[in-house]
Design a protein around this motif. Structure first.
Motif, short mmCIF file in Angstrom:
data_model
loop_
_atom_site.label_atom_id
_atom_site.label_comp_id
_atom_site.label_asym_id
_atom_site.label_seq_id
_atom_site.Cartn_x
_atom_site.Cartn_y
_atom_site.Cartn_z
N SER A 119 0.80 -1.22 0.00
CA SER A 119 0.00 0.00 0.00
C SER A 119 0.84 1.27 0.00
O SER A 119 0.42 2.28 -0.58
CB SER A 119 -0.93 0.00 1.20
OG SER A 119 -0.20 0.01 2.42
N VAL A 120 2.01 1.25 0.65
CA VAL A 120 2.85 2.44 0.72
C VAL A 120 3.86 2.47 -0.42
O VAL A 120 3.97 3.46 -1.15
CB VAL A 120 3.57 2.54 2.08
CG1 VAL A 120 4.51 3.74 2.11
CG2 VAL A 120 2.56 2.62 3.22
N LYS A 121 4.59 1.40 -0.60
CA LYS A 121 5.64 1.37 -1.61
C LYS A 121 5.07 1.32 -3.03
O LYS A 121 5.56 2.01 -3.94
CB LYS A 121 6.57 0.18 -1.38
CG LYS A 121 7.78 0.15 -2.31
CD LYS A 121 8.74 -0.95 -1.93
CE LYS A 121 9.93 -0.99 -2.89
NZ LYS A 121 10.71 0.27 -2.88
N TYR A 122 4.04 0.49 -3.24
CA TYR A 122 3.51 0.32 -4.59
C TYR A 122 2.11 0.92 -4.77
O TYR A 122 1.49 0.73 -5.81
CB TYR A 122 3.49 -1.17 -4.96
CG TYR A 122 4.88 -1.72 -5.15
CD1 TYR A 122 5.62 -1.40 -6.28
CD2 TYR A 122 5.46 -2.55 -4.20
CE1 TYR A 122 6.91 -1.89 -6.46
CE2 TYR A 122 6.74 -3.05 -4.36
CZ TYR A 122 7.46 -2.71 -5.50
OH TYR A 122 8.73 -3.20 -5.67
N ALA A 123 1.62 1.65 -3.79
CA ALA A 123 0.38 2.44 -3.89
C ALA A 123 -0.83 1.61 -4.29
O ALA A 123 -1.74 2.10 -4.95
CB ALA A 123 0.57 3.60 -4.88
N VAL A 124 -0.86 0.33 -3.88
CA VAL A 124 -2.05 -0.49 -4.09
C VAL A 124 -3.12 -0.03 -3.11
O VAL A 124 -2.83 0.40 -2.00
CB VAL A 124 -1.72 -1.98 -3.89
CG1 VAL A 124 -2.95 -2.85 -4.12
CG2 VAL A 124 -0.59 -2.41 -4.82
N ASP A 125 -4.38 -0.11 -3.53
CA ASP A 125 -5.47 0.33 -2.66
C ASP A 125 -5.38 -0.37 -1.30
O ASP A 125 -5.35 -1.59 -1.22
CB ASP A 125 -6.82 0.03 -3.31
CG ASP A 125 -7.98 0.61 -2.52
OD1 ASP A 125 -8.42 -0.05 -1.57
OD2 ASP A 125 -8.41 1.71 -2.85
N GLN A 126 -5.35 0.43 -0.24
CA GLN A 126 -5.10 -0.09 1.11
C GLN A 126 -6.22 -1.01 1.59
O GLN A 126 -5.98 -1.99 2.29
CB GLN A 126 -4.92 1.08 2.07
CG GLN A 126 -3.72 1.95 1.73
CD GLN A 126 -3.75 3.29 2.43
OE1 GLN A 126 -4.62 3.57 3.25
NE2 GLN A 126 -2.81 4.16 2.08
N ILE A 127 -7.44 -0.70 1.24
CA ILE A 127 -8.57 -1.51 1.69
C ILE A 127 -8.53 -2.89 1.03
O ILE A 127 -8.74 -3.92 1.68
CB ILE A 127 -9.90 -0.80 1.39
CG1 ILE A 127 -9.98 0.50 2.20
CG2 ILE A 127 -11.08 -1.70 1.70
CD1 ILE A 127 -11.20 1.34 1.91
N ILE A 128 -8.22 -2.91 -0.26
CA ILE A 128 -8.14 -4.18 -0.97
C ILE A 128 -7.01 -5.04 -0.40
O ILE A 128 -7.18 -6.24 -0.15
CB ILE A 128 -7.93 -3.95 -2.48
CG1 ILE A 128 -9.17 -3.29 -3.08
CG2 ILE A 128 -7.62 -5.26 -3.19
CD1 ILE A 128 -9.03 -2.92 -4.53
N VAL A 129 -5.85 -4.43 -0.17
CA VAL A 129 -4.72 -5.17 0.40
C VAL A 129 -5.08 -5.74 1.77
O VAL A 129 -4.79 -6.90 2.08
CB VAL A 129 -3.48 -4.27 0.52
CG1 VAL A 129 -2.35 -4.99 1.26
CG2 VAL A 129 -2.99 -3.84 -0.85
N GLY A 130 -5.75 -4.93 2.60
CA GLY A 130 -6.12 -5.39 3.93
C GLY A 130 -7.07 -6.57 3.90
O GLY A 130 -6.89 -7.55 4.64
#
Length: 407
Positions: A181-192
């Motif tokens: 989520s921070v390094k590659y800016a993937v959506d944080q909710i989806i990653v969680g």
């Protein structure tokens, strides 16, 4: 003009009226200690006592309506004047006519134990979201911390090693969350959400294979000891409720105080909040935004991992599949209700913890049997009502779930 809270107070008062109309007999209260010693400490005729409490609730509700008509702010103490009599009325109604005691110290001690994972999870959310990272993965961090804590404690024969391993397990999930989520800016909710599913799958697989082949690795024999604080633990009600717990609970007391001071009275806290509110301005004054987010996401996740240990080595219980049972999501709700403040999050988590403790407590005192499936719904119903009633009054950090890409 907002009628949300007055309507909730009216519904609470009507519920109190229902308790008063249907209560019959005497309720026996024991409040000094967890176990009754020498009979009841207080006897109440249920119906008259509940009507007195309803009168208090009705007065508070009427005052709330007046303030709503005048477009005035609804103070917290007004809500407590409705909530506390409602809880006491419910307990009086539940124990009316029962030969068993309503042991208040036991109930509130159970509330703290049930709330401990929620408080740790909500504090993890506060740390992560204050820097702009939505930590939906709290559920997975609690679950992985619970699993790792008891496996390490049982495998090595030391609950203290399990206590160290649990936050490290949570931090590992935090590394994955921050990496994507921070390094590659993937959506944080989806990653969680993906991490929650991943941890559930991994722990279920290991429980059914590795742990099943080595059952001694999932043993209550290496749970953390209960420490009674000298002198303090002997104080009536306060002692058994607050000072007869494992080290996980005592560390939680200190953590709430320290985190509150550090978040609002330290340079570290100022940097955190600036990164979560206005990352570009923080970057302008020399703060490394993404590094701050990365490190604090790991820190917050480790707190959730430690909270997971409260399910197993902190509660003298073995690990079972999906032992967290949605508590990570309830912790998120507690964080939002607490307005991203450690003390507020703790208060909301205690409310949810009380709802969970009631589920186990009611069958012990209620004169009429209650369907266990209905009881199990109570914490989630309380969560929905609380979120529906109060979430609109909360404002998240401005840069939450917005990746920062330095131009």
């Amino acid at each position: 003009m907002s009628w949300k809270l007055p309507i909730i107070y009216v519904l609470g008062t009507l519920l109190g009226v229902y308790f008063a109309l249907n209560a019959d007999g005497i309720t026996q209260f024991v409040w000094k200690d967890i176990r009754p010693r020498g009979g009841a400490d207080l006897l109440l005729h249920a119906a008259p006592a509940i009507w007195v409490l309803v009168a208090v609730m009705a007065a508070a509700t009427a005052y709330s309506v007046v303030r709503a008509l005048k477009r005035q702010h609804q103070p917290l103490w007004l809500g407590l004047l409705v909530l506390m009599p409602l809880i006491l009325g419910f307990l009086t109604y539940s124990g009316a006519g029962s030969p068993r005691y309503v042991t208040l110290a036991f109930l509130f001690s159970a509330t703290l134990i049930a709330a401990a994972p929620l408080v740790y999870g909500s504090l993890a959310g506060v740390v992560c979201e204050r820097v702009g990272v939505v930590n939906i993965a709290i559920e997975g961090q609690l679950l992985f911390g619970a699993f790792t804590g008891i496996i390490v404690a049982s495998a090595f024969g030391s609950p203290w090693l399990g206590l160290i391993a649990a936050p490290l397990a949570g931090a590992l999930i935090g590394v994955l969350l921050a990496f994507f989520s921070v390094k590659y800016a993937v959506d944080q909710i989806i990653v969680g959400v993906v991490l929650n599913v991943l941890v559930l799958g991994i722990t279920s697989f290991l429980l059914g294979t590795v742990v099943k082949a080595n059952p001694s690795w999932n043993s209550i024999a290496y749970s953390l000891p209960v420490w009674e604080i000298p002198l303090l633990s002997q104080i009536p009600f306060i002692g058994p409720v607050f000072f007869r717990h494992t080290i996980i609970m005592y560390f939680l007391y200190a953590l709430i105080i320290i985190l509150t001071i550090m978040l609002f009275r330290s340079r570290w806290g100022l940097r955190m909040r600036s990164v979560g509110e206005h990352p570009k301005a923080a970057d302008t004054v020399g703060i490394n935004v993404n590094r701050t987010r990365f490190l604090n996401t790991i820190l917050g996740s480790s707190l959730a991992g430690l909270g997971g240990a409260a399910f197993t080595i902190g509660a003298n219980a073995v690990f079972t599949e999906n032992i967290s049972a949605g508590n990570g999501y309830i912790a998120l709700a507690a964080m939002i209700l607490g307005k991203w403040h450690p003390v507020g999050a703790m208060g909301a988590a205690l409310m949810f913890g009380f709802a969970s403790a009631i589920v186990d407590f009611l069958p012990l005192v209620a004169t009429n049997p209650i369907d266990p499936s209905l009881l199990a719904m109570i914490p989630y119903i309380v969560t929905i009502l609380a979120v529906a009633g109060f979430v609109g009054r909360s404002r998240p950090p401005a840069a939450e779930n917005i990746p920062y890409i330095k131009s």
